[in-house]
Design an enzyme around this catalytic site. Sequence first.
Site, mmCIF file in Angstrom:
data_model
loop_
_atom_site.group_PDB
_atom_site.id
_atom_site.type_symbol
_atom_site.label_atom_id
_atom_site.label_comp_id
_atom_site.label_asym_id
_atom_site.label_seq_id
_atom_site.Cartn_x
_atom_site.Cartn_y
_atom_site.Cartn_z
ATOM 1 N N SER A 198 0.805 -1.232 0.000
ATOM 2 C CA SER A 198 0.000 0.000 0.000
ATOM 3 C C SER A 198 0.840 1.285 0.000
ATOM 4 C CB SER A 198 -0.960 -0.066 1.196
ATOM 5 O OG SER A 198 -1.931 0.917 1.106
ATOM 6 N N ASP A 361 -8.828 -2.473 -5.865
ATOM 7 C CA ASP A 361 -8.808 -3.565 -4.885
ATOM 8 C C ASP A 361 -9.704 -3.268 -3.680
ATOM 9 O OD1 ASP A 361 -7.448 -1.794 -3.220
ATOM 10 O OD2 ASP A 361 -5.477 -2.668 -3.565
ATOM 11 N N HIS A 393 -7.788 -5.392 -0.699
ATOM 12 C CA HIS A 393 -6.534 -4.675 -0.443
ATOM 13 C C HIS A 393 -5.659 -5.267 0.685
ATOM 14 C CE1 HIS A 393 -3.973 -1.123 -0.447
ATOM 15 N NE2 HIS A 393 -4.168 -0.956 0.837
#
Length: 412
Positions: A198, A361, A393
Amino acid sequence: MRTASFLCFTFIIFVSQIVDNSEASFIIRRAPKKPLSPVIFVPGDGGSQVDVKLNKPSTVHIFCTKATKEYFNIWLNLELLAPLIIDCWTDNAKLHYDNVTRTTSNSPGVEHRIPGWGDSETVEWIDPSHAKQGAYFKSVGNMLVDNGYVRNVSMRGAPFDFRKGPSELGQYFIDLKKLTEETYDLNDHEPITYIAHSMGAPMLMIFFQQQTEAWKEKYVKRMITIAGAWAGSAKAVKVFAMGDDLGSLGLFASEMKPMQISMPSLAFLLPFPAVWKPDEVLVSTPRRNYTHSQLNEFFTDLGYPIAWEMRKDNLKFVENFAPPNVEIHCLYSTKMKTVEGLRYKSNDLSSTPELIYGDGDGSVNLRSSQACTLWRGLQKQSISTLNVEKVEHFEILHNEKVVNYIKDLMIN
Ligand SMILES: *[C@@H]1O[C@H](CO)[C@@H](O)[C@H](O)[C@H]1NC(C)=O
Ligand SMILES: *[C@@H]1O[C@H](CO)[C@@H](O)[C@H](O)[C@H]1NC(C)=O
Ligand SMILES: *[C@@H]1O[C@H](CO)[C@@H](O)[C@H](O)[C@H]1NC(C)=O
């Protein structure tokens, strides 16, 4: 069958030993393994533990703890996120922005620390009690350890205060460079593989932009990013407007919001111009639209101009989308409903907007998780991608295809 193939495998090793080492004795040994590239995990937004120690002049409720002798974990401590207690938590976790020094600080009487620098444990598990919800780089970490990696020696972690943006994380980039060199020395001068999730992806982009080409050639093997928020996310706009419930933890977005919108990292993660055009509409109301280049007006009308101040502090990082010049493996997911914009039915920005969804996502828009491919042709090092469909995610960190891809790259 199994025995036969095992024997065949042993035979190949045996023969290759003889061929490789003709002067050596004929003792069957295992073929020399390729040296393991040491790993440093770089977590994303919310992916590090945060501890605080309290000596507060006052608290928001009488039942909130005012003072503690020791540091205690607040992120991600699910007990502290219970109703009522969450107000105490918010006051301990949120930051206060100073528009003169352009920095943030804790609430009065709150000291914080990010535990576990250099260790992988605090990024394998965000929750120190190892509750299931707190599993982070755990699946990748276990796979690596099963294949010969050693925690704290060849597998390290670089947690950081994810509440802050890169404008306040200068020391982190210095420390990450030191940790890289130390890990390289600890592991027979093997170059490092960084594994990021991320927000860790743009953090590494910034880190590599700051290093010389000679340094990177010596110390860096590759970077692997999982669900990289390379170019921010439209979800950050949504969180500033409404907060976020962090998925299925049983929290209310509105209760999390005061803490979330105090974080400069959220302003850093607003959509980057690398993949959002200036005239693209992010927010619409009956009266007007707010485009990407008008986000500052949106925050003024939302009554939260601090968001744009924090964004301005990080603009130079957001706008410099130069290639990191290291080998990149971008692993991401698609086909999950991901916020692209907000549509208000009234002109009142305190009302609840309808969410407009696109591909991604669930947290990071596809164009952002794919933005690493924009550097193809701009850097000589290779850029590979793996798209695992329909994985969320955070779930993607435990996805079999992702773990196997990393295994093939690192071990086989
Ligand atoms: C800084 O904050 C103060 C107090 O909140 C405010 O009055 C002032 O207008 C702000 N200045 C800027 C440049 O945003
Ligand atoms: C990790 O290594 C560092 C330095 O080598 C040491 O200070 C620390 O205690 C180690 N942590 C664990 C969990 O072994
Ligand atoms: C907002 O933008 C859309 C296109 O994205 C356009 O159709 C609409 O007319 C605009 N609304 C206003 C009020 O300008």
